[in-house]
Design a protein around this motif. Structure first.
Motif, PDB file in Angstrom:
ATOM      1  N   ASP A  14      -7.892   5.551  17.144  1.00 47.88           N
ATOM      2  CA  ASP A  14      -7.195   6.009  15.932  1.00 47.88           C
ATOM      3  C   ASP A  14      -5.813   6.549  16.284  1.00 47.88           C
ATOM      4  O   ASP A  14      -4.842   6.349  15.546  1.00 47.88           O
ATOM      5  N   ALA A  15      -5.730   7.239  17.432  1.00 44.63           N
ATOM      6  CA  ALA A  15      -4.439   7.770  17.864  1.00 44.63           C
ATOM      7  C   ALA A  15      -3.481   6.639  18.217  1.00 44.63           C
ATOM      8  O   ALA A  15      -2.272   6.719  17.964  1.00 44.63           O
ATOM      9  N   ILE A  16      -4.024   5.549  18.791  1.00 44.58           N
ATOM     10  CA  ILE A  16      -3.182   4.401  19.138  1.00 44.58           C
ATOM     11  C   ILE A  16      -2.673   3.713  17.864  1.00 44.58           C
ATOM     12  O   ILE A  16      -1.510   3.287  17.794  1.00 44.58           O
ATOM     13  N   LYS A  17      -3.528   3.630  16.851  1.00 47.54           N
ATOM     14  CA  LYS A  17      -3.099   3.050  15.569  1.00 47.54           C
ATOM     15  C   LYS A  17      -1.944   3.853  14.980  1.00 47.54           C
ATOM     16  O   LYS A  17      -1.043   3.301  14.343  1.00 47.54           O
TER      17      LYS A  17
ATOM     18  N   GLU B 249      13.997  11.526  12.767  1.00 43.09           N
ATOM     19  CA  GLU B 249      12.696  12.014  12.332  1.00 43.09           C
ATOM     20  C   GLU B 249      11.575  11.077  12.761  1.00 43.09           C
ATOM     21  O   GLU B 249      10.538  11.518  13.289  1.00 43.09           O
ATOM     22  N   GLU B 250      11.786   9.770  12.558  1.00 43.97           N
ATOM     23  CA  GLU B 250      10.736   8.806  12.874  1.00 43.97           C
ATOM     24  C   GLU B 250      10.521   8.662  14.388  1.00 43.97           C
ATOM     25  O   GLU B 250       9.390   8.465  14.848  1.00 43.97           O
ATOM     26  N   ILE B 251      11.596   8.749  15.166  1.00 41.02           N
ATOM     27  CA  ILE B 251      11.430   8.714  16.624  1.00 41.02           C
ATOM     28  C   ILE B 251      10.644   9.936  17.092  1.00 41.02           C
ATOM     29  O   ILE B 251       9.782   9.848  17.980  1.00 41.02           O
ATOM     30  N   GLY B 252      10.929  11.079  16.467  1.00 41.06           N
ATOM     31  CA  GLY B 252      10.158  12.284  16.789  1.00 41.06           C
ATOM     32  C   GLY B 252       8.687  12.098  16.478  1.00 41.06           C
ATOM     33  O   GLY B 252       7.813  12.491  17.271  1.00 41.06           O
ATOM     34  N   ASP B 253       8.390  11.480  15.334  1.00 43.76           N
ATOM     35  CA  ASP B 253       6.998  11.214  14.970  1.00 43.76           C
ATOM     36  C   ASP B 253       6.340  10.265  15.972  1.00 43.76           C
ATOM     37  O   ASP B 253       5.162  10.429  16.332  1.00 43.76           O
ATOM     38  N   LEU B 254       7.102   9.269  16.423  1.00 49.40           N
ATOM     39  CA  LEU B 254       6.571   8.301  17.382  1.00 49.40           C
ATOM     40  C   LEU B 254       6.233   8.981  18.711  1.00 49.40           C
ATOM     41  O   LEU B 254       5.157   8.762  19.283  1.00 49.40           O
ATOM     42  N   VAL B 255       7.143   9.802  19.194  1.00 49.44           N
ATOM     43  CA  VAL B 255       6.903  10.504  20.460  1.00 49.44           C
ATOM     44  C   VAL B 255       5.706  11.446  20.312  1.00 49.44           C
ATOM     45  O   VAL B 255       4.855  11.541  21.210  1.00 49.44           O
ATOM     46  N   PHE B 256       5.610  12.124  19.171  1.00 50.74           N
ATOM     47  CA  PHE B 256       4.502  13.033  18.916  1.00 50.74           C
ATOM     48  C   PHE B 256       3.178  12.274  18.951  1.00 50.74           C
ATOM     49  O   PHE B 256       2.170  12.751  19.494  1.00 50.74           O
ATOM     50  N   ALA B 257       3.186  11.055  18.400  1.00 52.12           N
ATOM     51  CA  ALA B 257       1.983  10.227  18.400  1.00 52.12           C
ATOM     52  C   ALA B 257       1.622   9.777  19.811  1.00 52.12           C
ATOM     53  O   ALA B 257       0.443   9.710  20.179  1.00 52.12           O
ATOM     54  N   VAL B 258       2.622   9.479  20.625  1.00 56.29           N
ATOM     55  CA  VAL B 258       2.376   9.099  22.016  1.00 56.29           C
ATOM     56  C   VAL B 258       1.759  10.266  22.786  1.00 56.29           C
ATOM     57  O   VAL B 258       0.835  10.092  23.591  1.00 56.29           O
ATOM     58  N   VAL B 259       2.253  11.475  22.535  1.00 55.78           N
ATOM     59  CA  VAL B 259       1.687  12.669  23.168  1.00 55.78           C
ATOM     60  C   VAL B 259       0.214  12.811  22.796  1.00 55.78           C
ATOM     61  O   VAL B 259      -0.625  13.193  23.626  1.00 55.78           O
TER      62      VAL B 259
ATOM     63  N   PRO C 295       9.669  22.693  27.094  1.00 55.66           N
ATOM     64  CA  PRO C 295       9.898  21.257  26.934  1.00 55.66           C
ATOM     65  C   PRO C 295       9.069  20.707  25.774  1.00 55.66           C
ATOM     66  O   PRO C 295       7.875  21.016  25.642  1.00 55.66           O
ATOM     67  N   SER C 296       9.691  19.880  24.936  1.00 54.78           N
ATOM     68  CA  SER C 296       9.056  19.437  23.692  1.00 54.78           C
ATOM     69  C   SER C 296       7.759  18.686  23.922  1.00 54.78           C
ATOM     70  O   SER C 296       6.823  18.786  23.115  1.00 54.78           O
ATOM     71  N   LEU C 297       7.677  17.912  25.005  1.00 61.62           N
ATOM     72  CA  LEU C 297       6.438  17.190  25.271  1.00 61.62           C
ATOM     73  C   LEU C 297       5.281  18.156  25.495  1.00 61.62           C
ATOM     74  O   LEU C 297       4.171  17.962  24.989  1.00 61.62           O
ATOM     75  N   ILE C 298       5.541  19.223  26.273  1.00 63.88           N
ATOM     76  CA  ILE C 298       4.495  20.212  26.556  1.00 63.88           C
ATOM     77  C   ILE C 298       4.168  20.999  25.286  1.00 63.88           C
ATOM     78  O   ILE C 298       2.998  21.257  24.987  1.00 63.88           O
ATOM     79  N   ARG C 299       5.204  21.370  24.536  1.00 66.40           N
ATOM     80  CA  ARG C 299       4.983  22.153  23.314  1.00 66.40           C
ATOM     81  C   ARG C 299       4.152  21.357  22.309  1.00 66.40           C
ATOM     82  O   ARG C 299       3.228  21.901  21.686  1.00 66.40           O
ATOM     83  N   SER C 300       4.477  20.079  22.141  1.00 67.83           N
ATOM     84  CA  SER C 300       3.727  19.259  21.190  1.00 67.83           C
ATOM     85  C   SER C 300       2.273  19.113  21.651  1.00 67.83           C
ATOM     86  O   SER C 300       1.351  19.141  20.825  1.00 67.83           O
TER      87      SER C 300
ATOM     88  N   ALA D 126      -1.796  10.589  24.956  1.00 69.30           N
ATOM     89  CA  ALA D 126      -1.848  11.167  26.304  1.00 69.30           C
ATOM     90  C   ALA D 126      -2.876  12.293  26.361  1.00 69.30           C
ATOM     91  O   ALA D 126      -3.656  12.402  27.312  1.00 69.30           O
ATOM     92  N   ARG D 127      -2.908  13.125  25.325  1.00 69.20           N
ATOM     93  CA  ARG D 127      -3.846  14.240  25.280  1.00 69.20           C
ATOM     94  C   ARG D 127      -5.287  13.742  25.256  1.00 69.20           C
ATOM     95  O   ARG D 127      -6.161  14.287  25.939  1.00 69.20           O
ATOM     96  N   PHE D 128      -5.546  12.699  24.467  1.00 65.35           N
ATOM     97  CA  PHE D 128      -6.882  12.114  24.423  1.00 65.35           C
ATOM     98  C   PHE D 128      -7.318  11.636  25.805  1.00 65.35           C
ATOM     99  O   PHE D 128      -8.496  11.692  26.154  1.00 65.35           O
ATOM    100  N   CYS D 129      -6.369  11.149  26.585  1.00 66.22           N
ATOM    101  CA  CYS D 129      -6.667  10.599  27.914  1.00 66.22           C
ATOM    102  C   CYS D 129      -6.533  11.640  29.018  1.00 66.22           C
ATOM    103  O   CYS D 129      -6.576  11.298  30.212  1.00 66.22           O
ATOM    104  N   ASN D 130      -6.368  12.925  28.613  1.00 68.28           N
ATOM    105  CA  ASN D 130      -6.204  14.019  29.576  1.00 68.28           C
ATOM    106  C   ASN D 130      -5.024  13.783  30.520  1.00 68.28           C
ATOM    107  O   ASN D 130      -5.091  14.070  31.726  1.00 68.28           O
ATOM    108  N   ILE D 131      -3.947  13.240  29.977  1.00 65.14           N
ATOM    109  CA  ILE D 131      -2.730  12.997  30.730  1.00 65.14           C
ATOM    110  C   ILE D 131      -1.653  13.965  30.263  1.00 65.14           C
ATOM    111  O   ILE D 131      -1.416  14.097  29.049  1.00 65.14           O
ATOM    112  N   ASN D 132      -1.019  14.663  31.215  1.00 65.21           N
ATOM    113  CA  ASN D 132       0.104  15.537  30.864  1.00 65.21           C
ATOM    114  C   ASN D 132       1.321  14.660  30.597  1.00 65.21           C
ATOM    115  O   ASN D 132       1.818  13.996  31.507  1.00 65.21           O
TER     116      ASN D 132
END
Length: 478
Positions: free
Chosen positions: A385-388, A411-421, A361-366, A424-430
């Motif tokens: 910085d990640a939120i910015k 492409e840009e939606i993919g970048d947005l989702v990647f940034a959201v991930v 799954p792309s969320l886990i892979r990213s 989540a990683r910073f906050c230790n959220i899967n």
């Protein structure tokens, strides 16, 4: 010289003249234990002996007892050592004596005798050629029963041992499966045999040091095990098997393995152990299915799969299976990664990223890709910085939509989702779990809208977005 004789199963008439003469003429005679029916007959003949019964009270376990006995015997010159039954049948002390004697170049002579196994076979009228396994009740974890043949279990010397044995056997046999409990096999006046269901094993009051258990082989309608699953799959793939199973390939089965894995996760989320048991079986079926296909093409089989994962676990846990020392879970994980890199010939971080499966799954892979980048410091210093970055990518999505270029929007939606991930990683959220919970929340609230509309006598298709949104807001308070 060490001479080891057997006292037979317990009938004095079964003792050989050679054994009796050796004991009678021995300079030093030791019995492993005085607790044997033939000892009274030996006493009546005026034969003098010592025993090692004291060690049973002094030692913490039987292995320690047998080691003490073996060392004492090896240190005595020209000794005769007598044991119950046949010296080479279920006699750990004898095996240790042979081992220790070889180290000191001391000759050992074994005088055969009728064993309690022979007596059980005769009492129950069973043919060992049809398959027979002999198991020490005190080593049931390692030796393990084989339901495809008869099993004789020795050293069931107390109700406590019988109770522990029963619990282990219930992993292999149904509770109602009928077994034989045999006491003093072949000894006239003492022999007792009772056929009982397995669950009653520890309820017999007469169990003692002369007791053994015989378990007949299981017929087809008995409790199934892993090997039955292999047989079933081989039959399904055979010429007279199932047309659907025969036409499957590794490629065609991919979706089923994925589906079954998700159903396991769903059962865990629901904390439903019955369902989890069933779904794990479905995953195991997929593993066996793929292994059977590979076996038919001569590529590998299920035993290669099992051996491979066993070898991997041993190699990747040197702190358990060798002398390595770890001080924390982080040390364990670091060792695991270093060993994995060496096994896979991974020599760069980019190669590690590329080895993360694209089918994941792309969320886990990213998430995993970002974790790899973090290892070399390619990461934000702070979650702000990640939120910015989310805000930046959000504006770029709006710009792409304004332009109307679908490729750019993707492409840009993919970048947005990647940034959201990343946040989540910073906050230790899967992120996968977080999104799954949101989907479930959406379904629950949508169900509320549908049920509310039904009570109002309205059709969802006829309602305006504003009407549905108003009910949606109501659902947040339920």
């Amino acid at each position: 010289m060490i001479t080891i004789v057997g006292l037979g199963p317990g009938s004095f008439e079964d003792l050989t003249m050679k054994s009796l003469n050796l004991m009678k003429n021995a300079k030093k005679l030791y019995l492993r234990t005085e607790k044997h029916p033939n000892v009274e007959g030996i006493k009546r003949m005026g034969i003098k002996f010592d025993t090692f019964d004291k060690y049973y009270d002094e030692s913490e376990d039987f292995e320690e007892v047998y080691k003490k006995i073996a060392r004492d015997i090896v240190d005595i010159e020209d000794v005769v050592y007598a044991v119950p039954g046949h010296p080479l049948v279920a006699e750990r002390s004898v095996q240790l004596i042979i081992e220790y004697a070889q180290e000191k170049n001391i000759p050992v002579e074994i005088i055969p005798a009728l064993s309690f196994i022979d007596a059980i076979i005769n009492t129950l009228k069973i043919d060992p050629a049809n398959g027979l396994k002999i198991i020490d009740a005190l080593d049931i974890e390692r030796q393990r029963p084989d339901k495809r043949v008869g099993n004789i279990i020795t050293q069931v010397y107390s109700r406590l041992v019988a109770s522990e044995l029963k619990i282990k056997l219930m992993d292999y046999y149904d509770d109602e499966y009928e077994i034989y409990v045999i006491r003093a096999a072949g000894v006239e006046g003492l022999e007792r045999v009772e056929k009982i269901p397995l669950y009653m094993l520890d309820r017999l009051s007469w169990i003692d040091y002369l007791t053994s258990v015989y378990i007949p082989k299981v017929e087809e309608n008995g409790k199934k095990d892993f090997y039955d699953l292999l047989d079933i799959m081989e039959r399904l793939r055979g010429d007279d098997g199932c047309p659907w199973d025969r036409e499957q390939t590794h490629e065609s089965l991919k979706k089923y393995l994925l589906e079954e894995a998700y159903e396991v996760l769903d059962a865990i989320d629901k904390d439903d152990m019955d369902e989890l048991c069933e779904e794990l079986g479905d995953v195991l079926l997929q593993i066996v299915f793929h292994s059977q296909i590979a076996k038919e093409f001569g590529e590998f089989n299920i035993y290669d799969v099992v051996d491979g994962i066993c070898q991997k676990m041993i190699k990747r846990h040197p702190h358990v299976f060798s002398e390595n020392v770890v001080n924390s879970v982080d040390d364990v994980l670091d060792n695991w990664q270093q060993i994995k890199k060496k096994e896979k010939n991974i020599d760069s971080y980019t190669m590690e990223m590329k080895r993360i499966p694209k089918s994941m799954p792309s969320l886990i892979r990213s998430y995993k890709v970002q974790e790899k980048a973090k290892e070399v410091g390619f990461d934000w210093d702070d979650v702000s910085d990640a939120i910015k970055k989310i805000q930046e990518e959000y504006l770029e999505v709006l710009e792409a939509i304004k332009i109307g270029d679908n490729n750019k929007i993707e492409e840009e939606i993919g970048d947005l989702v990647f940034a959201v991930v990343n946040v989540a990683r910073f906050c230790n959220i899967n992120p996968e779990i977080a999104l799954t919970k949101t989907v479930e929340k959406f379904i629950k609230r949508f169900e509320y809208i549908e049920q509310k509309a039904d009570k109002l006598g309205k059709n969802l298709k006829d309602m305006t977005l504003e009407e549905m949104d108003e009910i949606w807001n109501q659902s947040k308070n339920t």
